[in-house]
Design a protein around this motif. Structure first.
Motif, PDB file in Angstrom:
ATOM      1  N   THR A 171      49.632   1.613 -42.722  1.00  0.00           N
ATOM      2  CA  THR A 171      49.194   2.021 -40.980  1.00  0.00           C
ATOM      3  C   THR A 171      49.696   3.544 -40.903  1.00  0.00           C
ATOM      4  OG1 THR A 171      49.162  -0.206 -40.219  1.00  0.00           O
ATOM      5  CG2 THR A 171      49.842   1.678 -38.577  1.00  0.00           C
ATOM      6  N   GLY A 185      46.597  -1.378 -38.848  1.00  0.00           N
ATOM      7  CA  GLY A 185      45.492  -0.798 -38.698  1.00  0.00           C
ATOM      8  C   GLY A 185      45.598   0.762 -39.346  1.00  0.00           C
ATOM      9  N   ARG A 187      44.799   3.616 -38.139  1.00  0.00           N
ATOM     10  CA  ARG A 187      45.447   4.327 -37.193  1.00  0.00           C
ATOM     11  C   ARG A 187      45.928   3.191 -36.212  1.00  0.00           C
ATOM     12  NH1 ARG A 187      45.806   7.507 -40.076  1.00  0.00           N
ATOM     13  NH2 ARG A 187      44.917   9.750 -39.978  1.00  0.00           N
ATOM     14  N   ARG A 189      47.154   0.369 -33.969  1.00  0.00           N
ATOM     15  CA  ARG A 189      46.973  -0.124 -32.773  1.00  0.00           C
ATOM     16  C   ARG A 189      47.871  -1.338 -32.393  1.00  0.00           C
ATOM     17  NH1 ARG A 189      43.061  -2.415 -36.350  1.00  0.00           N
ATOM     18  NH2 ARG A 189      42.845  -4.789 -35.886  1.00  0.00           N
ATOM     19  N   GLY A 191      48.766  -4.965 -31.918  1.00  0.00           N
ATOM     20  CA  GLY A 191      48.446  -6.232 -32.187  1.00  0.00           C
ATOM     21  C   GLY A 191      49.059  -7.241 -31.394  1.00  0.00           C
ATOM     22  N   CYS A 259      50.975   3.651 -28.787  1.00  0.00           N
ATOM     23  CA  CYS A 259      50.131   2.744 -29.514  1.00  0.00           C
ATOM     24  C   CYS A 259      49.874   1.286 -28.569  1.00  0.00           C
ATOM     25  CB  CYS A 259      50.645   2.250 -30.966  1.00  0.00           C
ATOM     26  SG  CYS A 259      50.859   3.495 -32.003  1.00  0.00           S
ATOM     27  N   PRO A 261      46.549  -1.606 -27.383  1.00  0.00           N
ATOM     28  CA  PRO A 261      45.309  -2.357 -27.848  1.00  0.00           C
ATOM     29  C   PRO A 261      44.117  -1.543 -27.717  1.00  0.00           C
ATOM     30  CG  PRO A 261      46.642  -3.953 -26.619  1.00  0.00           C
ATOM     31  CD  PRO A 261      47.267  -2.446 -26.639  1.00  0.00           C
ATOM     32  N   ARG A 262      43.106  -1.699 -28.482  1.00  0.00           N
ATOM     33  CA  ARG A 262      41.889  -0.865 -28.597  1.00  0.00           C
ATOM     34  C   ARG A 262      41.341  -0.417 -27.210  1.00  0.00           C
ATOM     35  NH1 ARG A 262      40.421   0.294 -33.391  1.00  0.00           N
ATOM     36  NH2 ARG A 262      40.557  -0.987 -35.083  1.00  0.00           N
ATOM     37  N   LYS A 263      41.324  -1.331 -26.292  1.00  0.00           N
ATOM     38  CA  LYS A 263      40.866  -1.021 -24.979  1.00  0.00           C
ATOM     39  C   LYS A 263      41.694  -0.059 -23.890  1.00  0.00           C
ATOM     40  CE  LYS A 263      42.187  -5.273 -22.923  1.00  0.00           C
ATOM     41  NZ  LYS A 263      41.770  -6.459 -21.925  1.00  0.00           N
ATOM     42  N   HIS A 264      43.126   0.019 -24.531  1.00  0.00           N
ATOM     43  CA  HIS A 264      43.805   0.807 -23.695  1.00  0.00           C
ATOM     44  C   HIS A 264      44.390   2.029 -24.415  1.00  0.00           C
ATOM     45  CE1 HIS A 264      44.084  -1.798 -20.272  1.00  0.00           C
ATOM     46  NE2 HIS A 264      44.643  -2.832 -21.140  1.00  0.00           N
ATOM     47  N   GLN A 265      43.808   2.291 -25.403  1.00  0.00           N
ATOM     48  CA  GLN A 265      44.201   3.531 -26.498  1.00  0.00           C
ATOM     49  C   GLN A 265      44.497   4.682 -25.756  1.00  0.00           C
ATOM     50  OE1 GLN A 265      44.782   2.377 -29.853  1.00  0.00           O
ATOM     51  NE2 GLN A 265      46.293   4.134 -29.519  1.00  0.00           N
ATOM     52  N   ASP A 266      43.641   5.032 -24.684  1.00  0.00           N
ATOM     53  CA  ASP A 266      43.673   6.371 -24.078  1.00  0.00           C
ATOM     54  C   ASP A 266      44.116   6.269 -22.362  1.00  0.00           C
ATOM     55  OD1 ASP A 266      40.511   7.213 -25.426  1.00  0.00           O
ATOM     56  OD2 ASP A 266      42.595   7.739 -26.159  1.00  0.00           O
TER      57      ASP A 266
END
Length: 267
Positions: A171, A185, A187, A189, A191, A259, A261-266
């Motif tokens: 990772t 991952g 990059r 994320r 989990g 870091c 979860p994907r939907k909150h990455q930004d």
């Protein structure tokens, strides 16, 4: 008295504590301090202004205290400070600090650095940290107590790794990891929480339940910003120390990325 193998080279000025053991073909520089009971098994190089705390064991071909891998370094007399009861396995490298980074790389107590791990310049590593084989920290990384790094993981400069968090193998970590978080991952994320680690460290059921509630409120909600949600969770779970640790970590880092979860990455 120290036990020194006749093939070892100890420069004048090195300070050796009681019961230090220095095995074959080791080299110890003149500014090095080895505390009571430190053992260099064989073929270990310790140089620069490096100190190693009592009870630590260093295995073959480890290199501790050589000039940092930073092109801005100009030979300043900076420090590598390693705590007590650490296991530093084969081919581990640790760099001293740099003048622009505070001048010191510091490693705490009771850590395990497996083969070929690297601690870069100006890192601050807490107690009971585990780094599996080939895990690496770039410069200026801040690691809190009980963090675990999977094999071949890598952490970018200036990141913060929260207490009791776990980094998956292979990772790459580009942003801060919350306390108690589990990232994975290519990059990293987020989990979820490091639930297995929390149970192993005897966190109470109530504390774990509170952490899960706070985690869901912060990362599974769309209301407000992450800081807004963390502030609300801090109030909601005011009596739980773990939640306070996690939310303080988030709220005390204005402008930093995490870091997530994907939907909150930004977020």
């Amino acid at each position: 008295m120290p036990q020194i193998h006749p093939t070892a080279i100890i420069e004048e000025g090195a300070v050796l504590g009681d019961n230090v053991k220095i095995g074959p073909y080791c080299m110890v520089g003149g500014k090095v301090t080895l505390a009571e009971g430190v053992e260099l098994t064989s073929h270990v190089v310790v140089t620069g202004r490096t100190s190693i705390g009592s009870g630590s064991v260093v295995y073959p071909f480890a290199s501790l205290g050589h000039r940092p891998q930073d092109l801005k370094y100009a030979g300043e007399d900076t420090v590598l400070e390693i705590g007590c009861n650490n296991q530093i396995r084969e081919h581990v490298t640790m760099s001293p600090g740099t003048a622009h980074g505070g001048g010191i790389t510091k490693v705490g107590d009771n850590c395990l650095f497996m083969a070929s791990t690297h601690v870069g310049h100006d890192c601050q590593v807490g107690d009971y940290v585990i780094m599996a084989n080939n895990a690496v920290l770039a410069g200026h990384v801040y690691v809190e107590d009980y963090a675990i790094f999977g094999g071949l993981s890598a952490v970018k400069q200036w990141c913060r790794i929260g207490t009791h968090s776990i980094i998956g193998g292979l990772t790459g970590v580009e942003f801060d990891v919350i306390p108690y978080g589990s990232v994975l991952g290519s990059r990293a994320r987020l989990g979820g929480l490091n639930l297995i680690g929390l149970k192993r460290r005897n966190f109470s059921r109530e504390e774990i339940h509170a952490l899960r509630g706070a985690y869901k409120a912060i990362f599974n909600s769309e209301n407000g910003t992450m800081r807004d949600r963390a502030a609300a969770a801090q109030v909601q779970y005011a009596e739980f120390e773990g939640v306070q640790t996690m939310t303080t970590f988030i709220l005390g880092a204005d402008g930093r990325k995490f870091c997530a979860p994907r939907k909150h990455q930004d977020d």
